[in-house]
Structures are given as C-alpha cells and as structure tokens.
Scaffold this active site. Structure first.
Site, PDB file in Angstrom:
ATOM      1  N   GLY A  74      -1.432  -3.587   9.911  1.00  0.00           N
ATOM      2  CA  GLY A  74      -0.372  -4.503  10.340  1.00  0.00           C
ATOM      3  C   GLY A  74       0.396  -5.085   9.167  1.00  0.00           C
TER       4      GLY A  74
ATOM      5  N   HIS B 239       4.920   1.493   5.819  1.00  0.00           N
ATOM      6  CA  HIS B 239       4.425   1.871   7.149  1.00  0.00           C
ATOM      7  C   HIS B 239       5.523   2.564   7.962  1.00  0.00           C
ATOM      8  CE1 HIS B 239       1.924  -1.862   6.252  1.00  0.00           C
ATOM      9  NE2 HIS B 239       1.005  -0.929   6.373  1.00  0.00           N
TER      10      HIS B 239
ATOM     11  N   LYS C 262       0.228   6.244  -1.622  1.00  0.00           N
ATOM     12  CA  LYS C 262      -0.023   5.051  -2.432  1.00  0.00           C
ATOM     13  C   LYS C 262      -1.526   4.804  -2.566  1.00  0.00           C
ATOM     14  CE  LYS C 262       0.331   0.158  -2.641  1.00  0.00           C
ATOM     15  NZ  LYS C 262      -0.731  -0.491  -1.881  1.00  0.00           N
TER      16      LYS C 262
ATOM     17  N   SER D 108       3.985  -3.270  -0.455  1.00  0.00           N
ATOM     18  CA  SER D 108       2.637  -3.610  -0.001  1.00  0.00           C
ATOM     19  C   SER D 108       2.655  -4.946   0.717  1.00  0.00           C
ATOM     20  CB  SER D 108       1.681  -3.689  -1.204  1.00  0.00           C
ATOM     21  OG  SER D 108       0.469  -4.316  -0.830  1.00  0.00           O
TER      22      SER D 108
HETATM   23  P1  AMP Z   1      -2.425  -0.550   5.240  1.00  0.00           P
HETATM   24  O1  AMP Z   1      -1.806  -1.246   6.397  1.00  0.00           O
HETATM   25  O2  AMP Z   1      -2.164  -1.193   3.926  1.00  0.00           O
HETATM   26  O3  AMP Z   1      -3.870  -0.203   5.482  1.00  0.00           O
HETATM   27  O4  AMP Z   1      -1.659   0.843   5.145  1.00  0.00           O
HETATM   28  C1  AMP Z   1      -1.574   1.700   6.256  1.00  0.00           C
HETATM   29  C2  AMP Z   1      -1.048   3.033   5.794  1.00  0.00           C
HETATM   30  O5  AMP Z   1       0.237   2.850   5.194  1.00  0.00           O
HETATM   31  C3  AMP Z   1      -1.937   3.698   4.738  1.00  0.00           C
HETATM   32  O6  AMP Z   1      -1.966   5.094   4.987  1.00  0.00           O
HETATM   33  C4  AMP Z   1      -1.215   3.398   3.455  1.00  0.00           C
HETATM   34  O7  AMP Z   1      -1.443   4.346   2.445  1.00  0.00           O
HETATM   35  C5  AMP Z   1       0.230   3.447   3.918  1.00  0.00           C
HETATM   36  N1  AMP Z   1       1.088   2.707   2.998  1.00  0.00           N
HETATM   37  C6  AMP Z   1       0.936   1.425   2.570  1.00  0.00           C
HETATM   38  N2  AMP Z   1       1.888   1.106   1.675  1.00  0.00           N
HETATM   39  C7  AMP Z   1       2.657   2.208   1.529  1.00  0.00           C
HETATM   40  C8  AMP Z   1       3.815   2.527   0.733  1.00  0.00           C
HETATM   41  N3  AMP Z   1       4.367   1.631  -0.087  1.00  0.00           N
HETATM   42  N4  AMP Z   1       4.328   3.769   0.849  1.00  0.00           N
HETATM   43  C9  AMP Z   1       3.778   4.690   1.679  1.00  0.00           C
HETATM   44  N5  AMP Z   1       2.694   4.450   2.449  1.00  0.00           N
HETATM   45  C10 AMP Z   1       2.146   3.235   2.373  1.00  0.00           C
END
Ligand code: AMP
Length: 277
Positions: A28, A34, A146, A182
């Site tokens: 989220g 995302h 990432k 992020s």
């Molecule tokens: P998270 O919500 O941080 O667990 O991320 C969910 C998904 O989004 C994971 O597969 C991450 O690698 C991807 N993700 C997060 N930040 C980025 C970004 N800046 N660029 C590409 N994918 C991302």
C-alpha cells in the site's frame, strides 16, 4: 472494481475471472513505482488483482511496522483510476489465521545483503508471497527491480516449489533527481531528502567506473563508499558488487553484475541497485 478482504472472497471473485490474471502484491501507500507495475499488469492481463498487505512478518523493527504509511482511501482511488479489477486488503488474521504454522525459507540467496541486515525479512516475504500466489493462482505476478534481492528470492521460491505463476520483473521508477520512488521517502526531512540522491550517484559512479574499464569488485565498492562519504547525513549500511544470480560478492566484475547498497538517512533506511554493462 471489487474490494475483497477475506481469502474466501478473493477465491470466489477469481473463480470465474477472465484469464490471464495478473497479480501486483504491495504494502500500500501506492506511488509511481507501484503504478508502473499495475500498468504493465493491465497491459498484459484480462484481470488485474492488486493486494495491499503490510506484512508484519517481514518487519524486524516494531517501530518501522507501526510507522509504515497507510492510506487505504487514496490507494483505492489509485487502483480505480488505473483500472484494477480486484483489490485484496486482508486483515492480518486473514493471512495468518490461528494455527498458521508454515514458513518458507529460501536458502543462500536470501542470506547476504538485505537478508543479513534484516534477519527474518525474507522468510516473511517468501511466506506471504507464497500465500498470495496460492490464493490468486495468477498467471503472472509483477515485482519491482528496486528490490533486486526480493525478486531473486521470489524467483528461486517459485522455481523450487513449482508455483505456476510467471514472475515479471519491472524497472525501478525514480524521482526526477534519481531517488528511487518509495513509500519511505515521505518520512525524510527536507534536508535529508536533499541529500538522498547521493544513493543513486554512488551507484552511477561505480557503473561509470566499470564502463571505464575498472573490473575490481573492491575498487567498485570503494568508489561507492567514497561517493556516499561525501554526504555526511548518510550512514552506509552495506555496499555490494555481486553476481546477479547468486548474490555472491565479486572480486572480478563481469557484465551484468549487480551493484547494490543500503544506507540510513535519519530515521529512514533506503536501498537501491543498478546493473553494470
Ligand atoms: P512495497 O509496497 O514497497 O512492498 O512494493 C510493492 C512492489 O512494488 C514490489 O515489487 C516493489 O519492488 C515494487 N516497487 C516499489 N518501489 C518501486 C519503484 N520505485 N519502482 C518499481 N517498483 C517498485
């Protein structure tokens, strides 16, 4: 768009869903990174499922978990705008009901780097992703480059456990100054935010050194340390030049090697990576 909160409701919703089904697992606080995964999934699948679950088992630090940003209303608006078909937002006890007693532990590839810095992290990640892949039985699942080691761990798990979902890696989305987008960036103070691009600068300096002919892993790691040292607010946790398949540190660096690092910047931990060649 359907919003479902239980395992049973997700299964029921997906039973008659048009295939292929694309899954985008997230925690989220959705941002441009995302959204890039969702757009790729939307382009390649008849049905897109996005999951929002802040997985307690992958947080070592209770404060990090408690402080993790959550904004369900904004996330649902983003999902609707991007054409997501199904959003799965389970409470913790729906993913880990009473009696839940299985963990997925990926071996060597989960040990260095993030695995060493965050004990138990990848066990939590692999376990929750196994549950989500089992529930959604998706044709494809989308993950960001990432989190390079996370991607490697998930690919290993899916291959070893014969999970019938194709894992699709997606490139890192960045802010205009190069900082990887992020959810944690919002917790940087303005001064810290101004210092944050040094993370990317360190990776690019090492990549450039490789392009200029430097093949020593230690020299490339030193190059990253030097660049990071130019920013006193940044506290480096590790710098790595590793084999992209095994994540073993390299003495001699060939094409495709993974440059990665983790730093602390104030209260925030940032990671990023690049590939040489
Ligand atoms: P998270 O919500 O941080 O667990 O991320 C969910 C998904 O989004 C994971 O597969 C991450 O690698 C991807 N993700 C997060 N930040 C980025 C970004 N800046 N660029 C590409 N994918 C991302």
């Amino acid at each position: 768009m359907e919003v479902v909160r239980t395992r049973a409701a997700l299964r029921a919703t997906l039973r008659g869903a048009a295939r292929p089904v694309g899954l985008v697992p997230t925690m989220g606080a959705l941002h441009a990174g995302h959204v890039s995964l969702v757009r790729r999934a939307r382009a390649e699948n008849a049905t897109v499922v996005l999951t929002i679950f802040v997985n307690p088992r992958q947080f070592g630090d209770a404060d990090d978990l408690a402080g993790y940003p959550r904004d369900e209303a904004a996330d649902l608006a983003t999902c609707a705008a991007e054409g997501v078909d199904v959003v799965f937002i389970p409470p913790v006890e729906e993913i880990y009901p009473p009696g839940f007693d299985t963990v997925v532990r990926v071996g060597e590839i989960a040990e260095p780097l993030e695995g060493a810095a965050r004990p138990g992290h990848f066990e939590g990640v692999a376990t929750v992703v196994a549950v989500l892949l089992g529930l959604a039985a998706a044709d494809r699942a989308y993950f960001g480059a990432k989190d390079a080691q996370q991607l490697a761990v998930i690919r290993r798990m899916v291959a070893d456990l014969a999970i019938a979902t194709d894992i699709v890696p997606c490139p890192t989305v960045r802010e205009i100054d190069g900082l990887a987008t992020s959810s944690r960036n919002a917790r940087l103070t303005p001064t810290e935010r101004a210092a944050a691009p040094v993370v990317r600068a360190a990776l690019l300096a090492a990549r450039q050194a490789w392009a200029d002919g430097e093949r020593s892993g230690e020299s490339l790691r030193q190059r990253m340390r030097e660049v990071l040292a130019g920013e006193p607010l940044v506290d480096p946790e590790y710098v790595s030049v590793a084999d992209p398949a095994t994540l073993a540190e390299l003495e001699v660096v060939g094409d495709g090697a993974l440059l990665s690092l983790a730093v602390r910047l104030g209260a925030v931990r940032l990671i990023d990576n690049e590939t040489v060649g």
